[in-house]
Design a protein around this motif. Structure first.
Motif, mmCIF file in Angstrom:
data_model
loop_
_atom_site.group_PDB
_atom_site.id
_atom_site.type_symbol
_atom_site.label_atom_id
_atom_site.label_comp_id
_atom_site.label_asym_id
_atom_site.label_seq_id
_atom_site.Cartn_x
_atom_site.Cartn_y
_atom_site.Cartn_z
ATOM 1 N N ALA A 82 36.970 28.646 72.274
ATOM 2 C CA ALA A 82 37.029 27.487 72.812
ATOM 3 C C ALA A 82 37.387 26.651 71.356
ATOM 4 O O ALA A 82 37.205 27.122 70.373
ATOM 5 N N GLU A 83 37.946 25.528 71.655
ATOM 6 C CA GLU A 83 38.537 24.942 70.652
ATOM 7 C C GLU A 83 38.434 23.349 70.804
ATOM 8 O O GLU A 83 38.712 22.915 72.047
ATOM 9 N N LYS A 84 38.353 22.446 70.067
ATOM 10 C CA LYS A 84 38.240 20.957 70.286
ATOM 11 C C LYS A 84 39.716 20.572 70.314
ATOM 12 O O LYS A 84 40.468 20.945 69.798
ATOM 13 N N GLY A 85 39.791 19.660 71.336
ATOM 14 C CA GLY A 85 41.099 19.146 71.588
ATOM 15 C C GLY A 85 41.927 20.123 72.643
ATOM 16 O O GLY A 85 41.367 20.727 73.296
ATOM 17 N N ALA A 86 43.301 20.136 72.481
ATOM 18 C CA ALA A 86 43.969 20.685 73.417
ATOM 19 C C ALA A 86 44.956 21.794 72.448
ATOM 20 O O ALA A 86 46.360 21.400 72.975
ATOM 21 N N PRO A 87 44.990 22.422 71.604
ATOM 22 C CA PRO A 87 45.784 23.151 70.894
ATOM 23 C C PRO A 87 46.709 24.141 71.885
ATOM 24 O O PRO A 87 46.049 24.593 72.815
ATOM 25 N N ASN A 88 47.575 24.342 71.391
ATOM 26 C CA ASN A 88 48.666 25.239 72.100
ATOM 27 C C ASN A 88 48.688 26.683 71.613
ATOM 28 O O ASN A 88 49.770 27.211 71.818
ATOM 29 N N VAL A 89 47.660 27.166 71.068
ATOM 30 C CA VAL A 89 47.465 28.456 70.530
ATOM 31 C C VAL A 89 46.258 29.108 70.819
ATOM 32 O O VAL A 89 45.077 28.149 71.258
ATOM 33 N N TYR A 138 38.994 27.548 76.487
ATOM 34 C CA TYR A 138 38.223 26.277 76.776
ATOM 35 C C TYR A 138 38.465 25.096 75.767
ATOM 36 O O TYR A 138 38.233 25.233 74.838
ATOM 37 N N HIS A 139 39.056 24.084 76.360
ATOM 38 C CA HIS A 139 39.432 23.067 75.499
ATOM 39 C C HIS A 139 38.213 21.952 75.790
ATOM 40 O O HIS A 139 37.845 21.591 76.979
ATOM 41 N N TYR A 140 37.558 21.400 74.541
ATOM 42 C CA TYR A 140 36.595 20.508 75.046
ATOM 43 C C TYR A 140 36.774 19.292 73.942
ATOM 44 O O TYR A 140 37.339 19.241 72.900
ATOM 45 N N ALA A 141 35.978 17.930 74.277
ATOM 46 C CA ALA A 141 35.829 17.065 73.339
ATOM 47 C C ALA A 141 34.325 16.994 73.053
ATOM 48 O O ALA A 141 33.575 17.475 73.891
ATOM 49 N N GLU A 142 33.906 16.530 71.816
ATOM 50 C CA GLU A 142 32.529 16.211 71.389
ATOM 51 C C GLU A 142 32.290 14.550 71.359
ATOM 52 O O GLU A 142 32.849 14.137 70.548
ATOM 53 N N GLN A 143 31.162 14.381 71.811
ATOM 54 C CA GLN A 143 30.813 12.897 71.888
ATOM 55 C C GLN A 143 29.450 12.917 71.962
ATOM 56 O O GLN A 143 28.526 13.598 72.753
ATOM 57 N N LEU A 144 28.671 12.305 70.797
ATOM 58 C CA LEU A 144 27.244 12.045 70.675
ATOM 59 C C LEU A 144 26.398 13.686 70.902
ATOM 60 O O LEU A 144 25.625 13.647 71.610
ATOM 61 N N ASP A 145 26.958 14.544 70.205
ATOM 62 C CA ASP A 145 26.522 16.062 70.203
ATOM 63 C C ASP A 145 26.683 16.519 71.685
ATOM 64 O O ASP A 145 25.889 17.544 71.714
ATOM 65 N N LEU A 146 27.350 16.091 72.509
ATOM 66 C CA LEU A 146 27.558 16.618 73.716
ATOM 67 C C LEU A 146 29.074 17.135 73.758
ATOM 68 O O LEU A 146 29.882 16.553 73.243
ATOM 69 N N SER A 151 39.672 20.922 79.699
ATOM 70 C CA SER A 151 40.519 21.755 80.531
ATOM 71 C C SER A 151 40.510 23.069 80.266
ATOM 72 O O SER A 151 39.810 23.452 79.171
ATOM 73 N N ILE A 152 41.078 24.111 80.744
ATOM 74 C CA ILE A 152 40.650 25.631 80.825
ATOM 75 C C ILE A 152 42.184 26.344 80.907
ATOM 76 O O ILE A 152 43.110 25.912 81.769
ATOM 77 N N THR A 153 42.758 26.773 79.623
ATOM 78 C CA THR A 153 43.990 27.500 79.693
ATOM 79 C C THR A 153 43.596 29.174 79.761
ATOM 80 O O THR A 153 42.777 29.518 79.122
ATOM 81 N N ILE A 154 44.387 29.794 80.630
ATOM 82 C CA ILE A 154 44.362 31.243 80.881
ATOM 83 C C ILE A 154 45.719 31.891 80.831
ATOM 84 O O ILE A 154 46.510 31.338 81.440
ATOM 85 N N LEU A 155 45.572 32.836 79.960
ATOM 86 C CA LEU A 155 46.978 33.382 79.479
ATOM 87 C C LEU A 155 46.757 35.034 79.650
ATOM 88 O O LEU A 155 45.790 35.412 79.236
#
Length: 220
Positions: A82-89, A138-146, A151-155
């Motif tokens: 799981a990582e914030k944003g949508a990194p390509n790795v 799992y790509h996620y954004a964080e807003q007001l502690d939520l 999106s989800i990348t599966i490789l």
């Protein structure tokens, strides 16, 4: 490819639940991802074999893999990131892949060539199983502690027996510099580059978009 389709289908069917779980859970995001992966795969189910697998991944299942021309025993390993944003790795430990990790460190120029320690064939008293490694990011954004799942990348990382195709040299590779810090006693890790893997086999990297009415289209 069929194994990756299984995992992708499980997560696509579970994506609305995943959004809700991310938005209400207070655990670390990696822990949330691990729980979602296990629940999604358990809900879809598969042709299990009563063998207990060991390995440094979140979800492990011995199962039968059926092909029109044959069937085989498979050791399916699925790890969650799981990582914030949508990194390509995605970060990978040597214990999570049977593929050799070969690349040139872009920061130091040092050539890296390490063997993945996951066996290509998982040996068991009841019979050998072909090892398959799949990673869910799992790509996620964080807003007001939520946490908002975006999106989800599966490789699917190739089995080490395919190294001559996917990772023959440090210059011709799917890997790049990892986030480990030896001075802090951290274990060696590398990053698998989605674009590099997709360039060699587009089907090995799939993306599930999050949002009402957004369809999934298999890539490759």
């Amino acid at each position: 490819m069929a194994s990756l389709r299984l995992v992708v289908q499980a997560l696509y069917e579970f994506k609305n639940d995943a959004v809700q779980i991310f938005s209400i859970e207070q655990d670390r995001v990696k822990t949330i991802g691990e729980d979602i992966t296990r629940e999604a795969l358990d809900r879809l189910s598969t042709s299990g074999i009563p063998i207990r697998l060991s390995g440094d991944v979140d979800y492990k299942r011995a199962r039968f893999y059926f092909h029109p021309d044959f069937s085989l025993r498979q050791a399916l390993f699925v790890d969650s990131k799981a990582e914030k944003g949508a990194p390509n790795v995605a970060r990978v430990q040597v214990s999570q892949t049977s593929m050799p990790i070969r690349y040139i460190n872009s920061k130091t120029g040092v050539t890296i060539d390490k063997s993945g320690t996951m066996p290509e064939i998982y040996q068991h008293a009841d019979g050998p199983c072909l090892t398959t490694s799949i990673f869910v990011k799992y790509h996620y954004a964080e807003q007001l502690d939520l946490y908002n799942l975006t999106s989800i990348t599966i490789l699917c990382i190739p089995n080490g027996m395919l190294a001559a195709i996917y990772n023959p040299t440090p210059q011709n590779t799917i890997w790049q510099f990892g986030p480990d810090s030896p001075t802090l006693g951290e274990k060696f890790r590398a990053r698998v580059n989605f674009s590099a893997l997709r360039a060699k086999a587009p089907w090995r990297v799939q993306r599930v978009a999050i949002g009402e009415g957004l369809p999934f289209t298999w890539d490759g």
